[in-house]
Design an enzyme around this catalytic site. Structure first.
Site, PDB file in Angstrom:
ATOM      1  CD  GLU A 161       0.642   7.025  -2.330  1.00  0.00           C
ATOM      2  OE1 GLU A 161      -0.331   7.582  -1.826  1.00  0.00           O
ATOM      3  OE2 GLU A 161       0.583   5.908  -2.844  1.00  0.00           O
ATOM      4  CG  HIS A 205      -0.017   2.398  -5.123  1.00  0.00           C
ATOM      5  ND1 HIS A 205       0.275   1.452  -4.173  1.00  0.00           N
ATOM      6  CD2 HIS A 205      -0.583   3.438  -4.461  1.00  0.00           C
ATOM      7  CE1 HIS A 205      -0.111   1.909  -2.982  1.00  0.00           C
ATOM      8  NE2 HIS A 205      -0.638   3.106  -3.134  1.00  0.00           N
TER       9      HIS A 205
HETATM   10  P1  13P Z   1      -3.393   5.003   3.192  1.00  0.00           P
HETATM   11  O1  13P Z   1      -3.847   6.450   3.243  1.00  0.00           O
HETATM   12  O2  13P Z   1      -4.498   4.044   3.520  1.00  0.00           O
HETATM   13  O3  13P Z   1      -2.152   4.779   4.004  1.00  0.00           O
HETATM   14  O4  13P Z   1      -3.017   4.688   1.667  1.00  0.00           O
HETATM   15  C1  13P Z   1      -2.317   5.616   0.929  1.00  0.00           C
HETATM   16  C2  13P Z   1      -2.210   5.160  -0.464  1.00  0.00           C
HETATM   17  O5  13P Z   1      -1.616   4.142  -0.776  1.00  0.00           O
HETATM   18  C3  13P Z   1      -2.865   5.969  -1.501  1.00  0.00           C
HETATM   19  O6  13P Z   1      -2.537   5.483  -2.752  1.00  0.00           O
END
Ligand code: 13P
Length: 259
Positions: A167, A95
């Site tokens: 992401e 992440h």
């Molecule tokens: P948010 O949906 O709070 O932006 O976070 C996404 C995330 O990092 C999921 O791992």
């Protein structure tokens, strides 16, 4: 190839054991569709309790991180063996918050993916572009590179059932701004082309970053999106259920089966 459709929520550094049990008890009263694979990713301290509480439900439970070694002098770390003992269904790796805060690199991510697969754990690998890469038009290149490095040397059979989440760093969290569906479509299509070129069609591609019930539908309807990975909007069971139902109806129409 038909891949499952996934919706999960990473809780980051949130929720005690009691809060986790309360969340899962409330989620168990919600009518979840059986054509969406729903997962939660609690912090380590709540994992065993979460797994026990979710055992009688279709909800899967993941861990937020693991070390690439089996055991040893690694204070504060958790190994794949410790996770398989709990019976977790998947493990998040790489992440962007861990890449930024904990020194995760493409090399450590790759080592962890390898160790997870060797232990029989389903990896959920996160890749993301930063604002400079976005502004330079290099988003797809950046994340394709990260994904190639994460999966280097692994076979389609080893990666079958694996999860890859795009992401964007600029889209995540309080200061994030949601990506447009056009942007997600373009980056996911580049990731899918790379995966297909390597025979990795068994890897599902999830999108995450400021996903909520308002924007989940159009994202879930995109061809190259096999699921959504949600933070804040799904930190209540009602929030997760709302995202699941909106995404599901855009994805499959309204005729799907319910539990
Ligand atoms: P948010 O949906 O709070 O932006 O976070 C996404 C995330 O990092 C999921 O791992």
């Amino acid at each position: 190839m038909t891949r499952d459709f996934w919706i999960g929520t990473g809780w980051k550094m949130n929720k005690t054991i009691a809060e986790t049990l309360d969340y899962l008890a409330r989620l168990a009263t919600v009518d979840l569709p059986n054509d969406v694979r729903v997962f939660v990713v609690p912090p380590f301290t709540a994992l065993a309790a979460a797994k026990r509480a979710a055992a009688a439900t279709p909800v899967l439970v993941g861990a937020q991180n693991m070390h690439w070694e089996e055991a040893g002098a690694r204070t504060g770390e958790i190994s794949a063996r410790m996770l398989t003992e709990i019976g977790v269904d998947l493990v998040e790796i790489g992440h962007s918050e861990r890449r930024a805060d904990c020194g995760e690199t493409d090399a450590t991510v790759a080592a962890k993916v390898r160790a997870a697969i060797a232990a029989g754990l389903r990896p959920l690998v996160c890749v993301g572009d930063d604002r400079a890469e976005l502004e330079a038009g290099a988003s797809a290149e950046a994340v394709v590179r990260q994904a190639k490095l994460a999966f280097a040397g692994l076979t389609p059979a080893e990666l079958d059932g694996g999860l890859l989440a795009y992401e964007p760093i600029w889209a995540i969290g309080e200061n994030g701004r949601p990506a447009t569906t056009d942007h997600v479509a373009e980056v996911h299509s580049a990731l899918r082309r790379m995966l297909d070129a390597r025979g990795l069609d068994g890897v599902a591609l999830l999108y995450g970053g400021s996903v909520d019930a308002d924007n989940a539908g159009p994202l879930a309807a995109l061809d190259d999106v096999d699921g959504l990975f949600v933070g804040r909007a799904a930190w209540t069971p009602e929030g997760l259920a709302a995202v699941v139902h909106v995404a599901r109806s855009w994805r499959f129409g309204d005729a799907g089966a319910h539990l």
